[in-house]
Design a protein around this motif. Structure first.
Motif, PDB file in Angstrom:
ATOM      1  N   VAL A 104      17.427 -37.144  12.612  1.00 41.66           N
ATOM      2  CA  VAL A 104      17.249 -37.407  11.180  1.00 41.66           C
ATOM      3  C   VAL A 104      18.462 -36.949  10.378  1.00 41.66           C
ATOM      4  N   CYS A 105      18.900 -35.711  10.612  1.00 41.73           N
ATOM      5  CA  CYS A 105      20.044 -35.177   9.866  1.00 41.73           C
ATOM      6  C   CYS A 105      20.651 -34.031  10.654  1.00 41.73           C
ATOM      7  N   ARG A 106      21.805 -33.574  10.180  1.00 39.02           N
ATOM      8  CA  ARG A 106      22.516 -32.500  10.879  1.00 39.02           C
ATOM      9  C   ARG A 106      21.709 -31.204  10.879  1.00 39.02           C
ATOM     10  N   LEU A 107      21.052 -30.893   9.758  1.00 39.62           N
ATOM     11  CA  LEU A 107      20.272 -29.659   9.676  1.00 39.62           C
ATOM     12  C   LEU A 107      19.136 -29.671  10.704  1.00 39.62           C
ATOM     13  N   PHE A 108      18.422 -30.797  10.795  1.00 39.13           N
ATOM     14  CA  PHE A 108      17.325 -30.875  11.752  1.00 39.13           C
ATOM     15  C   PHE A 108      17.841 -30.698  13.176  1.00 39.13           C
ATOM     16  N   ARG A 109      18.985 -31.305  13.467  1.00 36.61           N
ATOM     17  CA  ARG A 109      19.522 -31.185  14.821  1.00 36.61           C
ATOM     18  C   ARG A 109      19.906 -29.736  15.136  1.00 36.61           C
ATOM     19  N   GLN A 110      20.557 -29.085  14.172  1.00 34.47           N
ATOM     20  CA  GLN A 110      20.938 -27.686  14.389  1.00 34.47           C
ATOM     21  C   GLN A 110      19.701 -26.801  14.515  1.00 34.47           C
ATOM     22  N   THR A 111      18.683 -27.076  13.706  1.00 27.89           N
ATOM     23  CA  THR A 111      17.468 -26.267  13.737  1.00 27.89           C
ATOM     24  C   THR A 111      16.727 -26.443  15.057  1.00 27.89           C
ATOM     25  N   LEU A 112      16.618 -27.697  15.502  1.00 29.80           N
ATOM     26  CA  LEU A 112      15.794 -27.997  16.673  1.00 29.80           C
ATOM     27  C   LEU A 112      16.522 -27.775  17.987  1.00 29.80           C
ATOM     28  N   THR A 113      17.783 -27.395  17.942  1.00 30.52           N
ATOM     29  CA  THR A 113      18.509 -27.046  19.162  1.00 30.52           C
ATOM     30  C   THR A 113      18.973 -25.597  19.154  1.00 30.52           C
ATOM     31  N   SER A 114      18.580 -24.835  18.139  1.00 32.64           N
ATOM     32  CA  SER A 114      18.985 -23.430  18.069  1.00 32.64           C
ATOM     33  C   SER A 114      18.254 -22.618  19.130  1.00 32.64           C
ATOM     34  N   PRO A 115      18.873 -21.571  19.678  1.00 30.28           N
ATOM     35  CA  PRO A 115      18.229 -20.742  20.707  1.00 30.28           C
ATOM     36  C   PRO A 115      16.906 -20.140  20.258  1.00 30.28           C
ATOM     37  N   SER A 116      16.816 -19.737  18.983  1.00 29.00           N
ATOM     38  CA  SER A 116      15.575 -19.122  18.506  1.00 29.00           C
ATOM     39  C   SER A 116      14.432 -20.130  18.485  1.00 29.00           C
ATOM     40  N   PHE A 117      14.726 -21.389  18.098  1.00 31.76           N
ATOM     41  CA  PHE A 117      13.667 -22.395  18.093  1.00 31.76           C
ATOM     42  C   PHE A 117      13.256 -22.769  19.519  1.00 31.76           C
ATOM     43  N   LEU A 118      14.223 -22.883  20.411  1.00 28.58           N
ATOM     44  CA  LEU A 118      13.903 -23.232  21.793  1.00 28.58           C
ATOM     45  C   LEU A 118      13.058 -22.144  22.444  1.00 28.58           C
ATOM     46  N   LEU A 119      13.326 -20.906  22.093  1.00 29.10           N
ATOM     47  CA  LEU A 119      12.511 -19.818  22.618  1.00 29.10           C
ATOM     48  C   LEU A 119      11.079 -19.927  22.097  1.00 29.10           C
ATOM     49  N   LEU A 120      10.919 -20.186  20.802  1.00 28.10           N
ATOM     50  CA  LEU A 120       9.592 -20.352  20.221  1.00 28.10           C
ATOM     51  C   LEU A 120       8.880 -21.548  20.841  1.00 28.10           C
ATOM     52  N   LEU A 121       9.613 -22.628  21.063  1.00 29.22           N
ATOM     53  CA  LEU A 121       9.020 -23.839  21.635  1.00 29.22           C
ATOM     54  C   LEU A 121       8.534 -23.596  23.056  1.00 29.22           C
ATOM     55  N   SER A 122       9.282 -22.814  23.824  1.00 31.84           N
ATOM     56  CA  SER A 122       8.889 -22.543  25.211  1.00 31.84           C
ATOM     57  C   SER A 122       7.575 -21.782  25.280  1.00 31.84           C
ATOM     58  N   LEU A 123       7.251 -21.022  24.232  1.00 29.83           N
ATOM     59  CA  LEU A 123       6.006 -20.264  24.220  1.00 29.83           C
ATOM     60  C   LEU A 123       4.829 -21.102  23.731  1.00 29.83           C
ATOM     61  N   ARG A 124       5.108 -22.205  23.039  1.00 26.90           N
ATOM     62  CA  ARG A 124       4.045 -22.985  22.411  1.00 26.90           C
ATOM     63  C   ARG A 124       3.824 -24.340  23.070  1.00 26.90           C
ATOM     64  N   ARG A 125       4.837 -24.951  23.650  1.00 25.16           N
ATOM     65  CA  ARG A 125       4.742 -26.342  24.045  1.00 25.16           C
ATOM     66  C   ARG A 125       4.928 -26.510  25.548  1.00 25.16           C
ATOM     67  N   PRO A 126       3.938 -27.047  26.250  1.00 21.98           N
ATOM     68  CA  PRO A 126       4.107 -27.318  27.683  1.00 21.98           C
ATOM     69  C   PRO A 126       5.068 -28.481  27.890  1.00 21.98           C
ATOM     70  N   PRO A 127       5.609 -28.656  29.091  1.00 21.99           N
ATOM     71  CA  PRO A 127       6.522 -29.777  29.337  1.00 21.99           C
ATOM     72  C   PRO A 127       5.794 -31.113  29.248  1.00 21.99           C
ATOM     73  N   LEU A 128       6.564 -32.155  29.024  1.00 20.86           N
ATOM     74  CA  LEU A 128       6.039 -33.513  28.975  1.00 20.86           C
ATOM     75  C   LEU A 128       6.171 -34.112  30.370  1.00 20.86           C
ATOM     76  N   ARG A 129       5.054 -34.298  31.052  1.00 19.72           N
ATOM     77  CA  ARG A 129       5.083 -34.784  32.445  1.00 19.72           C
ATOM     78  C   ARG A 129       5.201 -36.294  32.470  1.00 19.72           C
ATOM     79  N   LEU A 130       6.267 -36.780  33.128  1.00 20.25           N
ATOM     80  CA  LEU A 130       6.573 -38.198  33.195  1.00 20.25           C
ATOM     81  C   LEU A 130       6.793 -38.621  34.651  1.00 20.25           C
ATOM     82  N   LEU A 131       6.672 -39.909  34.890  1.00 20.71           N
ATOM     83  CA  LEU A 131       6.995 -40.498  36.189  1.00 20.71           C
ATOM     84  C   LEU A 131       8.302 -41.267  36.030  1.00 20.71           C
ATOM     85  N   ALA A 132       9.387 -40.713  36.574  1.00 21.02           N
ATOM     86  CA  ALA A 132      10.714 -41.302  36.414  1.00 21.02           C
ATOM     87  C   ALA A 132      11.012 -42.252  37.561  1.00 21.02           C
ATOM     88  N   LEU A 133      11.744 -43.330  37.260  1.00 21.02           N
ATOM     89  CA  LEU A 133      12.125 -44.312  38.266  1.00 21.02           C
ATOM     90  C   LEU A 133      13.551 -44.069  38.736  1.00 21.02           C
TER      91      LEU A 133
END
Length: 376
Positions: A45-74
């Protein structure tokens, strides 16, 4: 948005840019409640969102809240993987989301290689064969973040004939008919071992620290399949062990061209054509899935393909099986779509359309647990 002071016009909506003034903690909390798919979309969406959603602090919070997305890759076909065109299917990862019944595409243009071929995944990371300095090498990457690193290079024969297994710790095993390569992140180099099996290991899988594979110990005139295992931590230093019990009887004789798939928890699945008799060229009545409980070493029937679905596979001599956990996919030439089985439901079989190809090729694949927090 500017307004005139003292005017009597209707109240104006809040400036949408006010979200940009929120503190990082508030933004992290808001985005952490979104599904992983939406988080990926918001990054563009924008530079701020990208920086926010890829920051180490957000990724750490996400790892505690969000399970992985299980997919079948070809996996791409050999024709696609050898293509040098930047627009070829090898420049993206095509994956199916069984829960939402939709295909997802992950671009791989961030990889600086002429061609790539995804072959395995573990802990949210994708492993691909790539051309690097006139050599073949395995590349580990996260297609959600665009980060990657190279493993030590290998010869092209390994990429054409080897089966790649990856442990959650990042250890890699490449198995061929006569030899095997083992890579440990701590040593950062490959060790070469003899496979020490009577024949080429069929459909090897990794369950925790144990490699399981089927091996044909019969004669040139009649196959006789047996189950073998070897500890990954002892690979090359300890021989393969045959896994068998007298109570199993002829469990390996009732299936034609069996294949192993990792099951849910401490179990493995074995799928193949259900023979109508024990004759040498017996026809198959359907495709059967058996489950082996590794704690009790007991087999049981897990699934049976409906006859109206099996008729599409009946005339095909080349069947491919892949998946893991709750999902198993079946592909064959001239079928043109995938048959999908769900172990969580009883008799849950369905068709999956939309895979690339014209029906003449056979789809191969693996389970990919997509995670933003996985680092190569």
């Amino acid at each position: 948005m500017e307004t005139n002071r003292g005017s009597e016009s209707a109240p104006q909506p809040a400036d949408p840019s006010q979200i940009l003034d929120l503190p990082d903690d508030s933004l992290h909390l808001i985005f952490s409640h979104l599904p992983l798919r939406d988080i990926i979309l918001c990054r563009s969406v924008c530079r701020l969102f990208r920086q926010t959603l890829t920051s180490p602090s957000f990724l750490l919070l996400l790892s505690l809240r969000r399970p992985p997305l299980r997919l079948l890759a070809l996996r791409p076909s050999h024709h696609h993987s050898s293509s040098s065109s930047s627009s070829s299917p090898s420049s993206l990862l095509l994956a199916f989301d069984p829960d939402l019944n939709q295909w997802l595409r992950f671009p791989l243009h961030f990889l600086p290689f002429r061609s790539t071929s995804p072959v395995a995944s573990s802990s949210g990371l994708l492993y691909l064969w790539a051309d690097s300095d006139h050599n073949k090498t395995l590349v580990v990457c996260n297609p959600l973040t665009g980060r990657f690193r190279l493993l030590p290079p290998l010869g092209s024969a390994w990429s054409r004939h080897g089966t790649v297994l990856v442990s959650p710790s990042g250890s890699v095993l490449v198995l061929t008919e006569l030899a095997a390569l083992f890579y440990s992140p701590s040593s950062n180099h490959w060790l070469n071992f003899s496979s020490n099996l009577a024949s080429k290991p069929r459909s090897p899988i990794l369950v925790s620290d144990t490699v399981f594979a089927l091996c044909d110990v019969g004669s040139p005139w009649r196959s006789q399949w047996k189950l073998f295992l070897c500890k990954l931590s002892q690979f090359g230093r300890s021989p393969w062990e045959r896994v068998e019990k007298h109570e199993w009887g002829d469990v390996f004789d009732i299936l034609k061209r069996p294949r192993l798939i990792r099951g849910r928890g401490n179990s493995i699945l074995m799928a193949g054509g259900l023979k109508s008799s024990f004759s040498l060229n017996a026809s198959c009545s359907t495709i059967l899935i058996l489950r082996l409980d590794l704690d009790r070493l007991e087999w049981g029937e897990a699934g049976r393909m409906p006859l109206e679905m099996f008729k599409w596979f009946q005339e095909s001599s080349k069947l491919k099986v892949f998946g893991g956990g709750d999902w198993v996919c079946f592909s064959a030439k001239r079928v043109g779509r995938l048959a999908l089985w769900n172990s969580a439901g009883i008799g849950d079989w369905r068709w999956v359309d939309g895979a690339d190809g014209n029906g003449e090729s056979v789809c191969r694949g693996f389970v990919f647990d997509a995670m933003l927090t996985a680092l190569p």
